[in-house]
Design a protein around this motif. Structure first.
Motif, short mmCIF file in Angstrom:
data_model
loop_
_atom_site.label_atom_id
_atom_site.label_comp_id
_atom_site.label_asym_id
_atom_site.label_seq_id
_atom_site.Cartn_x
_atom_site.Cartn_y
_atom_site.Cartn_z
N GLY A 66 20.74 128.45 107.84
CA GLY A 66 20.27 127.83 106.63
C GLY A 66 19.77 129.13 105.65
N GLN A 67 20.37 130.28 105.97
CA GLN A 67 20.05 131.49 105.11
C GLN A 67 20.39 131.55 103.86
OE1 GLN A 67 21.29 134.26 108.20
NE2 GLN A 67 19.20 134.41 108.99
N ASN A 68 19.39 131.52 102.71
CA ASN A 68 19.56 131.84 101.28
C ASN A 68 18.50 132.75 101.05
OD1 ASN A 68 20.89 128.85 101.84
ND2 ASN A 68 22.35 130.09 100.50
N PHE A 69 18.92 134.12 100.73
CA PHE A 69 17.72 134.90 100.36
C PHE A 69 17.45 135.08 98.97
CE2 PHE A 69 20.15 136.97 104.42
CZ PHE A 69 19.19 136.63 105.17
N VAL A 70 16.15 135.03 98.74
CA VAL A 70 15.78 134.96 97.35
C VAL A 70 15.85 136.69 96.82
CG1 VAL A 70 14.06 134.50 95.64
CG2 VAL A 70 14.18 133.16 97.53
N HIS A 71 16.40 136.80 95.89
CA HIS A 71 16.82 138.27 95.21
C HIS A 71 16.11 138.55 93.91
CE1 HIS A 71 19.55 137.10 92.57
NE2 HIS A 71 20.47 136.62 93.51
N ASP A 72 15.08 137.41 93.57
CA ASP A 72 14.64 137.42 91.91
C ASP A 72 13.18 137.75 92.19
OD1 ASP A 72 14.68 137.21 89.28
OD2 ASP A 72 13.64 135.26 89.67
N PRO A 73 12.51 138.82 91.71
CA PRO A 73 11.34 139.13 92.00
C PRO A 73 10.20 138.06 91.25
CG PRO A 73 12.22 141.11 91.58
CD PRO A 73 13.18 140.18 91.31
N ALA A 118 6.24 120.69 92.39
CA ALA A 118 5.55 122.02 91.82
C ALA A 118 6.69 122.78 91.12
CB ALA A 118 4.84 122.86 92.78
N GLY A 119 7.76 122.25 90.76
CA GLY A 119 8.67 123.02 90.01
C GLY A 119 10.17 122.70 90.71
N ARG A 120 11.12 123.23 89.80
CA ARG A 120 12.54 123.27 90.44
C ARG A 120 12.93 124.98 90.25
NH1 ARG A 120 17.53 120.01 89.29
NH2 ARG A 120 16.06 118.31 88.41
N VAL A 121 13.82 125.32 91.16
CA VAL A 121 14.17 126.59 91.25
C VAL A 121 15.99 126.71 91.12
CG1 VAL A 121 14.38 128.83 92.58
CG2 VAL A 121 12.36 127.31 92.70
N PRO A 122 16.38 127.43 90.38
CA PRO A 122 17.83 127.39 89.98
C PRO A 122 18.88 128.06 91.33
CG PRO A 122 16.92 129.17 88.65
CD PRO A 122 15.72 128.29 89.30
N PRO A 123 19.88 127.79 91.22
CA PRO A 123 20.56 128.40 92.45
C PRO A 123 20.86 129.96 92.15
CG PRO A 123 21.61 126.71 91.78
CD PRO A 123 20.81 126.85 90.81
N ASN A 124 20.81 130.54 91.04
CA ASN A 124 21.18 131.79 90.91
C ASN A 124 20.18 132.89 91.48
OD1 ASN A 124 19.56 131.49 88.87
ND2 ASN A 124 20.80 131.87 87.29
N VAL A 125 19.00 132.53 91.60
CA VAL A 125 18.24 133.53 92.30
C VAL A 125 18.08 133.85 93.61
CG1 VAL A 125 16.46 132.55 90.50
CG2 VAL A 125 16.32 131.82 92.82
N PHE A 126 19.46 132.92 94.63
CA PHE A 126 19.51 133.31 95.78
C PHE A 126 20.92 134.05 96.15
CE2 PHE A 126 17.32 129.03 95.37
CZ PHE A 126 16.29 129.48 96.52
N TRP A 127 20.94 134.68 97.31
CA TRP A 127 22.14 135.13 97.78
C TRP A 127 22.12 134.74 99.20
CZ3 TRP A 127 22.62 139.18 101.70
CH2 TRP A 127 23.89 139.51 101.83
N PRO A 128 23.27 134.11 99.70
CA PRO A 128 24.57 133.50 98.79
C PRO A 128 23.78 132.39 97.83
CG PRO A 128 24.83 132.94 100.95
CD PRO A 128 23.60 133.90 100.99
N PRO A 176 23.47 128.95 96.52
CA PRO A 176 23.85 127.74 97.21
C PRO A 176 24.39 126.69 96.16
CG PRO A 176 21.64 127.88 96.75
CD PRO A 176 21.99 129.30 96.57
N ASN A 177 24.78 125.63 96.62
CA ASN A 177 25.57 124.61 95.47
C ASN A 177 24.70 123.59 94.88
OD1 ASN A 177 25.53 123.07 97.88
ND2 ASN A 177 27.67 123.05 98.17
N VAL A 178 23.17 123.91 95.45
CA VAL A 178 22.48 122.83 94.86
C VAL A 178 21.01 123.62 94.34
CG1 VAL A 178 22.95 120.97 96.47
CG2 VAL A 178 21.45 122.82 97.16
N ASP A 179 20.48 122.78 93.57
CA ASP A 179 19.10 123.39 92.92
C ASP A 179 17.97 123.39 94.28
OD1 ASP A 179 20.11 123.86 90.58
OD2 ASP A 179 18.80 122.56 89.47
N SER A 180 16.84 123.99 94.06
CA SER A 180 15.74 124.00 94.91
C SER A 180 14.68 123.47 94.33
CB SER A 180 15.70 125.31 95.62
OG SER A 180 16.57 125.79 96.40
N GLY A 181 13.63 122.77 94.91
CA GLY A 181 12.50 122.35 94.39
C GLY A 181 11.28 122.94 94.89
N LEU A 182 10.06 123.04 94.37
CA LEU A 182 8.80 123.38 95.09
C LEU A 182 8.01 122.14 95.32
CD1 LEU A 182 8.06 126.45 92.84
CD2 LEU A 182 9.10 126.47 95.01
#
Length: 290
Positions: A27-34, A187-197, A199-205
């Motif tokens: 389940g590895q999707n690495f966050v690359h957005d500071p 606590a909020g939504r996180v878009p897919p484009n902050v991850f590598w690779p 994902p095809n779904v949004d994330s949530g906090l």
């Protein structure tokens, strides 16, 4: 002083040097957005004396943001290559804060709580692998009474389920079991484009704060057995759904009546307090009462 955070170029360079290729199995999707990791740490509301617990730190994006914010950070990583590299990443980017990090090469679902005792974690802050997010949160809350609060990033669909209330279409087992341990909120939504690779779904906090269980005198396992039975056949009335748990439909109806719950209701309409009341009213002489 703040730790230097990892951007897209640093993430890809580090992964290339380590020979790491993100896997769906872990389940590895690495966050690359500071900005995203700063947002997570800010939303976690860490106090200066908090001890953070991070599960699945991966290449260290969130770890580096946690180190200056918490008194200490435990990072639990199942991948041996990533676990071995994390202290080096902290030393390279976090300066004096690198000494606040302890890395555990372990499965978060199997780690011995004693390994996390010095100092004991008070806050769970993690970008959790989608495939184990719910079991990890529930297991750690049960195994680590020192955890007072937390903020986790999970698949948006999972986040919705964790914070759902009675009557919601997505209210179910995760919702009730988390509510046993803690008050939670989106606590909020996180878009897919902050991850590598990507994902095809949004994330949530999901943020949570531990609370006293609604019926602390009733063992958690007994309450959760009622929850599991009620949602295993969620279209059935509780009288029918809890028949196996109580030793028959009539016994289930009697237990529900004692608990003040309509036997014709369904599990999706009940609060965690009502599930606890049902568990407390289990008929004597049945497995449910043990």
């Amino acid at each position: 002083m703040t730790a230097g955070l990892l951007g897209p170029a640093e993430i890809r360079d580090l992964a290339a040097r380590l020979g790491v290729h993100p896997t769906k199995k872990l389940g590895q999707n690495f966050v690359h957005d500071p900005n995203t990791v700063r947002r997570i740490v800010a939303a976690a509301g860490l106090a200066a004396d908090d001890v953070a617990l991070e599960v699945g730190p991966g290449l260290g994006s969130l770890t580096l943001a946690l180190l200056p914010a918490a008194a200490h950070t435990h990072a639990v990583e199942i991948d041996p290559t990533l676990a071995a590299a994390l202290p080096q990443t902290a030393a390279r980017h976090a300066g004096p804060y690198a000494g606040r990090l302890t890395v555990h090469r372990a499965d978060a679902l199997r780690i011995d709580p004693a390994e996390l005792a010095a100092p004991a974690p008070t806050a769970l802050v993690a970008n959790l692998p989608y495939n184990v997010a719910v079991p990890v949160v529930l297991h750690l809350l049960a195994a680590l009474p020192s955890l007072r609060h937390g903020l986790v990033m999970v698949q948006k669909e999972v986040a919705d389920r964790l914070v759902a209330g009675p009557g919601s279409k997505v209210y179910g087992i995760p919702s009730v079991k988390l509510a046993w341990h803690a008050h939670s909120r989106a606590a909020g939504r996180v878009p897919p484009n902050v991850f590598w690779p990507v994902p095809n779904v949004d994330s949530g906090l999901v943020a949570f704060t531990r609370r006293e269980p609604p019926r602390p005198e009733v063992p958690r396992e007994r309450v959760f057995a009622v929850v599991d039975a009620a949602f295993a056949q969620r279209r059935k009335t509780l009288r029918a759904a809890l028949a196996g748990w109580a030793g028959g439909a009539d016994r289930a109806a009697a237990a529900l009546t004692v608990a003040g719950v309509d036997p014709g209701a369904r599990g999706e309409s009940l609060t965690v307090e009502q599930f606890a009341a049902i568990a407390a009213s289990a008929p004597t002489g049945t497995p449910a009462a043990q």
